[in-house]
Design a protein around this motif. Structure first.
Motif, PDB file in Angstrom:
ATOM      1  N   THR A 141      -0.024   9.532   4.680  1.00 55.66           N
ATOM      2  CA  THR A 141       0.157   8.075   4.724  1.00 55.66           C
ATOM      3  C   THR A 141      -1.055   7.366   5.301  1.00 55.66           C
ATOM      4  O   THR A 141      -1.597   6.431   4.683  1.00 55.66           O
ATOM      5  CB  THR A 141       1.407   7.715   5.546  1.00 55.66           C
ATOM      6  N   VAL A 142      -1.488   7.788   6.486  1.00 57.78           N
ATOM      7  CA  VAL A 142      -2.607   7.097   7.146  1.00 57.78           C
ATOM      8  C   VAL A 142      -3.901   7.165   6.332  1.00 57.78           C
ATOM      9  O   VAL A 142      -4.551   6.138   6.111  1.00 57.78           O
ATOM     10  CB  VAL A 142      -2.820   7.656   8.571  1.00 57.78           C
ATOM     11  N   PRO A 143      -4.314   8.362   5.826  1.00 59.26           N
ATOM     12  CA  PRO A 143      -5.538   8.382   5.005  1.00 59.26           C
ATOM     13  C   PRO A 143      -5.428   7.539   3.730  1.00 59.26           C
ATOM     14  O   PRO A 143      -6.400   6.892   3.328  1.00 59.26           O
ATOM     15  CB  PRO A 143      -5.707   9.873   4.664  1.00 59.26           C
ATOM     16  N   GLN A 144      -4.257   7.542   3.101  1.00 56.32           N
ATOM     17  CA  GLN A 144      -4.086   6.766   1.884  1.00 56.32           C
ATOM     18  C   GLN A 144      -4.114   5.266   2.152  1.00 56.32           C
ATOM     19  O   GLN A 144      -4.451   4.463   1.275  1.00 56.32           O
ATOM     20  CB  GLN A 144      -2.755   7.141   1.205  1.00 56.32           C
ATOM     21  N   LEU A 145      -3.762   4.881   3.382  1.00 60.48           N
ATOM     22  CA  LEU A 145      -3.737   3.460   3.748  1.00 60.48           C
ATOM     23  C   LEU A 145      -5.051   2.983   4.350  1.00 60.48           C
ATOM     24  O   LEU A 145      -5.126   1.843   4.817  1.00 60.48           O
ATOM     25  CB  LEU A 145      -2.607   3.192   4.745  1.00 60.48           C
ATOM     26  N   LYS A 146      -6.083   3.813   4.337  1.00 59.74           N
ATOM     27  CA  LYS A 146      -7.344   3.431   4.970  1.00 59.74           C
ATOM     28  C   LYS A 146      -7.899   2.109   4.432  1.00 59.74           C
ATOM     29  O   LYS A 146      -8.311   1.244   5.225  1.00 59.74           O
ATOM     30  CB  LYS A 146      -8.380   4.551   4.785  1.00 59.74           C
ATOM     31  N   GLY A 159       0.810  -1.213   0.000  1.00 52.79           N
ATOM     32  CA  GLY A 159       0.000   0.000   0.000  1.00 52.79           C
ATOM     33  C   GLY A 159       0.843   1.261   0.000  1.00 52.79           C
ATOM     34  O   GLY A 159       0.536   2.240  -0.700  1.00 52.79           O
ATOM     35  N   LEU A 160       1.924   1.263   0.762  1.00 49.13           N
ATOM     36  CA  LEU A 160       2.807   2.429   0.817  1.00 49.13           C
ATOM     37  C   LEU A 160       3.441   2.721  -0.537  1.00 49.13           C
ATOM     38  O   LEU A 160       3.593   3.881  -0.927  1.00 49.13           O
ATOM     39  CB  LEU A 160       3.906   2.192   1.862  1.00 49.13           C
ATOM     40  N   PRO A 191       1.290   8.006  -4.347  1.00 49.14           N
ATOM     41  CA  PRO A 191       2.081   8.853  -5.255  1.00 49.14           C
ATOM     42  C   PRO A 191       3.099   9.700  -4.493  1.00 49.14           C
ATOM     43  O   PRO A 191       2.773  10.342  -3.492  1.00 49.14           O
ATOM     44  CB  PRO A 191       1.022   9.740  -5.931  1.00 49.14           C
ATOM     45  N   GLY A 192       4.333   9.712  -4.989  1.00 48.23           N
ATOM     46  CA  GLY A 192       5.378  10.508  -4.350  1.00 48.23           C
ATOM     47  C   GLY A 192       5.112  11.998  -4.441  1.00 48.23           C
ATOM     48  O   GLY A 192       5.622  12.775  -3.628  1.00 48.23           O
ATOM     49  N   SER A 193       4.287  12.428  -5.427  1.00 52.84           N
ATOM     50  CA  SER A 193       3.993  13.849  -5.587  1.00 52.84           C
ATOM     51  C   SER A 193       3.261  14.414  -4.375  1.00 52.84           C
ATOM     52  O   SER A 193       3.389  15.606  -4.076  1.00 52.84           O
ATOM     53  CB  SER A 193       3.149  14.061  -6.851  1.00 52.84           C
ATOM     54  N   LEU A 194       2.502  13.566  -3.675  1.00 50.60           N
ATOM     55  CA  LEU A 194       1.790  14.041  -2.480  1.00 50.60           C
ATOM     56  C   LEU A 194       2.775  14.460  -1.401  1.00 50.60           C
ATOM     57  O   LEU A 194       2.601  15.497  -0.745  1.00 50.60           O
ATOM     58  CB  LEU A 194       0.860  12.944  -1.952  1.00 50.60           C
TER      59      LEU A 194
END
Length: 284
Positions: free
Chosen positions: A200-205, A173-174, A178-181
């Motif tokens: 990180t946390v919101p993207q990994l929800k 997931g990590l 996107p690295g742009s974020l």
């Protein structure tokens, strides 16, 4: 033989095996939960097995033990998995492949072998754990014969085995974030801590939801570790639902009652999985 029927012919073996080894046992077990042994056969007893189940204090003991492990061990396991995944995703860590394999290895180790290793390590008289504690002047701990420490030992064994498995899922997931974020956040002055909690946390929800549901189901089906390490003891302190199911089915040969336990467990897993997805807003 026509172009429309040939695909069905190809999937026929898989469908046949699915019906024989999955559908039939499930339906047969459901029917068995409404029966009890009578002589050499079985007789229909209606809801007697379920009524007996909800009056069984040992079932509630097993249920309580299982939920206690679930509430304590699963959050610890997922927290460690996230921390390790973030560390191994960092550019500062060298030999990433080695560490990823090392952390994942317990997940592919045979359950019996890993449980026996923990039995040796946690032996009260000759185990490595108590030897290390003795170097610091701490008295030997009855890891597998004390009700409290037996639970701790069981949780430690489960955490050791499944943390690396969840770590790999979080790592995948990590690597999809996107690295742009992170670049945009860094330009706005956000530090590493703020980037972790706001990106990180919101993207990994979805990953959190997946691993939590998976870990919940796995914990509710926990059998191998308590069966090998403690046999559910001492004094049923580590008795889990599936171990209690096994005892009724294959020690007392009360398959009707064991089937009732199995279907109540299925219902519990289904309700908890639905509640977790609903709580996480998966329908949105």
């Amino acid at each position: 033989m026509t172009p429309k029927t040939v695909p069905y012919l190809f999937i026929l073996p898989a469908v046949t095996f699915f019906l024989i080894f999955t559908v039939y046992p499930v339906l047969s077990s459901l029917l068995l939960s409404f029966q009890t042994r009578a002589g050499s056969g079985y007789e229909f007893v209606g809801l007697d097995n379920y009524i007996r189940l909800f009056q069984d204090t040992l079932f509630y003991k097993a249920l309580g033990n299982t939920f206690l492990i679930l509430l304590i061990q699963v959050p610890i396991q997922l927290f460690l998995a996230v921390v390790i995944a973030v560390a191994l995703n960092s550019q500062l860590v060298k030999m990433k492949s080695f560490f990823r394999i090392a952390f994942f290895m317990p997940a592919i180790t045979a359950l019996v072998a890993s449980s026996i290793i923990f039995m040796i390590i946690l032996d009260e008289n000759y185990g490595l754990a108590n030897y290390v504690l003795s170097l610091f002047g701490i008295e030997a701990i009855a890891w597998l014969s004390d009700p409290f420490w037996a639970k701790v030992a069981l949780m430690a064994a489960i955490t050791w085995r499944w943390t690396g498995y969840n770590m790999v899922i979080f790592l995948a997931g990590l690597q999809n974030i996107p690295g742009s974020l992170y670049e945009a956040a860094e330009m706005d002055g956000a530090g590493k801590v703020r980037q972790f909690f706001y990106i990180t946390v919101p993207q990994l929800k979805p990953i959190f939801l997946f691993t939590f549901v998976l870990s919940t189901i796995g914990t509710l089906q926990l059998f191998d570790e308590p069966y090998i390490l403690t046999q559910g003891g001492p004094n049923n302190a580590t008795l889990t639902i599936t171990l209690y199911l096994y005892q009724n089915g294959f020690r007392y040969f009360d398959f009707g009652y064991a089937s009732a336990i199995a279907y109540v467990l299925v219902l519990i897993i289904g309700v908890l999985s639905w509640a977790q997805m609903k709580w996480a807003g998966e329908d949105k």
